[in-house]
Design a protein around this motif. Structure first.
Motif, PDB file in Angstrom:
ATOM      1  N   TYR A  64       1.042  -1.052   0.043  1.00 12.95           N
ATOM      2  CA  TYR A  64      -0.018  -0.008   0.111  1.00 12.95           C
ATOM      3  C   TYR A  64       0.819   1.235  -0.237  1.00 12.95           C
ATOM      4  CZ  TYR A  64      -3.978  -2.757   1.282  1.00 12.95           C
ATOM      5  OH  TYR A  64      -4.830  -3.734   1.523  1.00 12.95           O
ATOM      6  N   ARG A  68      -5.382   4.351   0.359  1.00 15.46           N
ATOM      7  CA  ARG A  68      -6.375   3.889  -0.421  1.00 15.46           C
ATOM      8  C   ARG A  68      -6.074   3.420  -1.799  1.00 15.46           C
ATOM      9  NH1 ARG A  68      -8.841   8.068   2.339  1.00 15.46           N
ATOM     10  NH2 ARG A  68     -10.512   7.290   3.474  1.00 15.46           N
ATOM     11  N   GLU A  69      -4.384   3.000  -2.028  1.00 17.20           N
ATOM     12  CA  GLU A  69      -3.774   2.510  -3.315  1.00 17.20           C
ATOM     13  C   GLU A  69      -3.132   1.227  -2.798  1.00 17.20           C
ATOM     14  OE1 GLU A  69      -1.268   4.535  -6.688  1.00 17.20           O
ATOM     15  OE2 GLU A  69      -0.538   4.861  -4.471  1.00 17.20           O
ATOM     16  N   ALA A  70      -3.421   0.166  -3.637  1.00 17.01           N
ATOM     17  CA  ALA A  70      -2.563  -1.171  -3.245  1.00 17.01           C
ATOM     18  C   ALA A  70      -2.237  -1.754  -4.465  1.00 17.01           C
ATOM     19  CB  ALA A  70      -3.573  -1.943  -2.368  1.00 17.01           C
ATOM     20  N   VAL A 127      -9.145  -1.069  -4.193  1.00 20.22           N
ATOM     21  CA  VAL A 127      -9.334  -1.206  -2.762  1.00 20.22           C
ATOM     22  C   VAL A 127     -10.808  -1.284  -2.367  1.00 20.22           C
ATOM     23  CG1 VAL A 127      -8.816  -0.033  -0.545  1.00 20.22           C
ATOM     24  CG2 VAL A 127      -7.034  -0.084  -2.380  1.00 20.22           C
TER      25      VAL A 127
END
Length: 149
Positions: A64, A68-70, A127
């Motif tokens: 991550y 909110r980004e993976a 996500v």
């Protein structure tokens, strides 16, 4: 007699060890990430410090860069001690991680001496979709109790 008992006991322990694999919950978690992952990309931008990471098994992990980004990373073969690592190093070039060039290096996992593991595939994870999948998996049915009479 004691020797025979020890041989039987050690054989049973070995069979039990072989029968036990990844827990159902960890398999389900891996499947959730794979379902929420998109098409492979060549690279992604990494921020310092990395927000979070999670090993799914010895060949996959999720990083991550931001909350909110993976990204789901597939490694080129088993990465010793990844599932036991307490930290990890992620190589990059000018804050960009590339397939087939950059590596994951587990830290503090055991005896592998922090061997680097090459990243063979990168997939962005939706996500929001992941959270919806996990929410559905935690769904609970409530049933009325029958009156005792």
């Amino acid at each position: 007699m004691i020797k025979k008992t020890l041989v039987v006991a050690s054989t049973l322990l070995a069979l039990a060890a072989c029968a036990s694999g990844p827990g159902e919950k960890s398999v389900q978690r891996k499947q959730s990430f794979e379902t929420a992952a998109g098409q492979p990309v060549r690279s992604f931008h990494v921020y310092t410090p990395l927000y979070s990471w999670e090993a799914l098994n010895d060949t996959q992990l999720v990083v991550y860069p931001k909350p909110r980004e993976a990204f789901l990373l597939d490694l080129a073969g088993p990465c010793s001690d990844l599932t036991y690592a307490t930290g990890m190093t992620l190589t990059s070039n000018m804050s960009t991680v590339y397939v087939n060039f950059d590596k994951v290096i587990p830290i503090g996992g055991g005896v592998s001496m922090n061997m680097p593991c090459v990243i063979k595939q990168i997939r962005p994870v939706d996500v929001s979709k992941l959270k919806a999948i996990e929410h559905e998996q935690r769904k609970v049915d409530v049933q009325e109790r029958k009156a005792e009479g």
